[in-house]
Design a protein around this motif. Structure first.
Motif, PDB file in Angstrom:
ATOM      1  N   SER A 101      38.571  10.249  51.713  1.00 45.72           N
ATOM      2  CA  SER A 101      38.818  10.274  52.805  1.00 45.72           C
ATOM      3  C   SER A 101      37.413  10.206  53.469  1.00 45.72           C
ATOM      4  O   SER A 101      36.895  10.879  53.788  1.00 45.72           O
ATOM      5  CB  SER A 101      39.312  11.368  53.128  1.00 45.72           C
ATOM      6  N   LYS A 146      44.972  19.469  54.563  1.00 46.48           N
ATOM      7  CA  LYS A 146      44.334  18.918  54.885  1.00 46.48           C
ATOM      8  C   LYS A 146      43.910  19.734  55.514  1.00 46.48           C
ATOM      9  O   LYS A 146      42.172  18.850  55.261  1.00 46.48           O
ATOM     10  CB  LYS A 146      45.330  17.813  56.029  1.00 46.48           C
ATOM     11  N   GLU A 229      51.052   7.871  63.192  1.00 50.36           N
ATOM     12  CA  GLU A 229      51.389   8.440  61.370  1.00 50.36           C
ATOM     13  C   GLU A 229      53.240   7.981  61.310  1.00 50.36           C
ATOM     14  O   GLU A 229      53.544   7.906  59.982  1.00 50.36           O
ATOM     15  CB  GLU A 229      50.494   9.990  61.207  1.00 50.36           C
ATOM     16  N   ASN A 276      54.618  15.231  55.445  1.00 54.09           N
ATOM     17  CA  ASN A 276      53.570  15.369  55.571  1.00 54.09           C
ATOM     18  C   ASN A 276      53.088  14.214  56.519  1.00 54.09           C
ATOM     19  O   ASN A 276      51.285  14.800  56.806  1.00 54.09           O
ATOM     20  CB  ASN A 276      53.209  14.561  53.746  1.00 54.09           C
ATOM     21  N   GLN A 280      49.465  15.201  58.827  1.00 54.20           N
ATOM     22  CA  GLN A 280      48.637  13.807  58.846  1.00 54.20           C
ATOM     23  C   GLN A 280      48.308  13.339  60.387  1.00 54.20           C
ATOM     24  O   GLN A 280      46.731  13.231  60.579  1.00 54.20           O
ATOM     25  CB  GLN A 280      48.747  12.577  57.858  1.00 54.20           C
ATOM     26  N   ASN A 284      44.317  13.807  61.880  1.00 48.27           N
ATOM     27  CA  ASN A 284      43.814  12.938  62.441  1.00 48.27           C
ATOM     28  C   ASN A 284      43.164  13.090  63.695  1.00 48.27           C
ATOM     29  O   ASN A 284      42.121  12.843  64.007  1.00 48.27           O
ATOM     30  CB  ASN A 284      44.249  11.796  62.315  1.00 48.27           C
TER      31      ASN A 284
END
Length: 291
Positions: A101, A146, A229, A276, A280, A284
């Motif tokens: 990642s 995350k 996303e 999710n 994310q 980001n």
């Protein structure tokens, strides 16, 4: 086919027999000349040692290379192509290992407050058999995980279905308790997660609010990544005077993930996979903001 084979064997026998029978020197020389002429093309490619060989070696080389070799190949049904010809080697690229990642460690040292809106006795918007507070908490917990993986220190205003201030507190006290957590922990960012609603049930999309005069770059980074996303309708960013935005000293945003009042979007907000993606996207955007 058998007649041809028999003929080749007879020719070989006669040639061999003629060599064994004594011949005069005057006859041998012309024979050598004839063989040299017939085998010129083959012998021109041989080494010096082969060129210096006698008439017997030349004879056998001519018989097997020029006469019997091609004949027997035809009889056996094989190609006359050199079987030792090197074929091009095609190297297949090895599978590319899964890249780690790109966010790992990028937020090390950052303190981020994640604020799932509402909770407890204040469920927020309720529509299409869905409560806003539940969606907010589910996404908030995923975002926490995350951010932690990226190295950040994460402080949650709540991790269960409850109010942040003592039960029975006023709305002002509830909102102040959320901001105070960020202030007391010297947070670098305050991220509030909410779900929108509208009397017009056809309206859908995600949007991000920021305090007037600051944090617009954070809001834009998060909004862009959220849409990338999720593929949700992009309703853009806008300045707002929400309590948690105007009273937070650090950069702060309030993310409206989608409209619970729209049946289709409400169904998406209930899906773990879509939640999710939202988390994310926010993640980001935060990484992009710091980088």
């Amino acid at each position: 086919m058998y007649k041809h084979k028999l003929l080749s064997y007879i020719m070989l026998f006669l040639i061999t027999f003629s060599i064994i029978i004594p011949v005069s020197t005057t006859q041998a020389a012309p024979l050598d000349n004839v063989l040299t002429t017939l085998g010129a093309s083959t012998l021109s490619d041989q080494s010096t040692a082969a060129k210096s060989s006698g008439p017997l070696e030349k004879l056998f080389s001519f018989v097997f290379d020029k006469l019997l070799g091609p004949i027997l190949n035809v009889f056996n049904g094989k190609s006359t192509t050199n079987p030792t010809t090197t074929q091009p080697v095609v190297t297949k690229p090895s599978p590319t290992p899964t890249a780690p990642s790109t966010t790992n460690g990028t937020l090390k040292g950052k303190v981020i407050v994640v604020d799932p809106g509402h909770g407890g006795s204040n469920p927020g918007a309720v529509a299409n058999n869905t409560r806003e507070s539940d969606n907010n908490l589910a996404v908030g917990l995923k975002l926490r995980d995350k951010l932690v993986q990226a190295g950040a220190k994460v402080i949650m205003t709540r991790e269960t279905d409850r109010t942040v201030a003592a039960e029975g507190s006023s709305l002002g006290e509830e909102l102040a308790a959320r901001v105070n957590l960020a202030e007391n922990n010297h947070a670098d960012l305050f991220i509030s997660v909410h779900t929108n609603e509208n009397p017009d049930t056809s309206i859908i999309g995600g949007m991000t609010f920021y305090p007037s005069g600051k944090s617009s770059d954070l809001a834009l980074a998060v909004q862009n990544q959220l849409i990338n996303e999720t593929g949700a309708v992009d309703k853009g960013t806008s300045a707002a005077t929400f309590y948690v935005l105007r009273n937070a000293a650090m950069p702060s945003i309030l993310v409206e993930m989608g409209f619970i009042s729209n049946a289709a979007e409400a169904a998406l907000l209930n899906q773990d996979s879509y939640r999710n993606k939202i988390a994310q996207g926010i993640m980001n955007g935060i990484v992009k903001y710091f980088n």
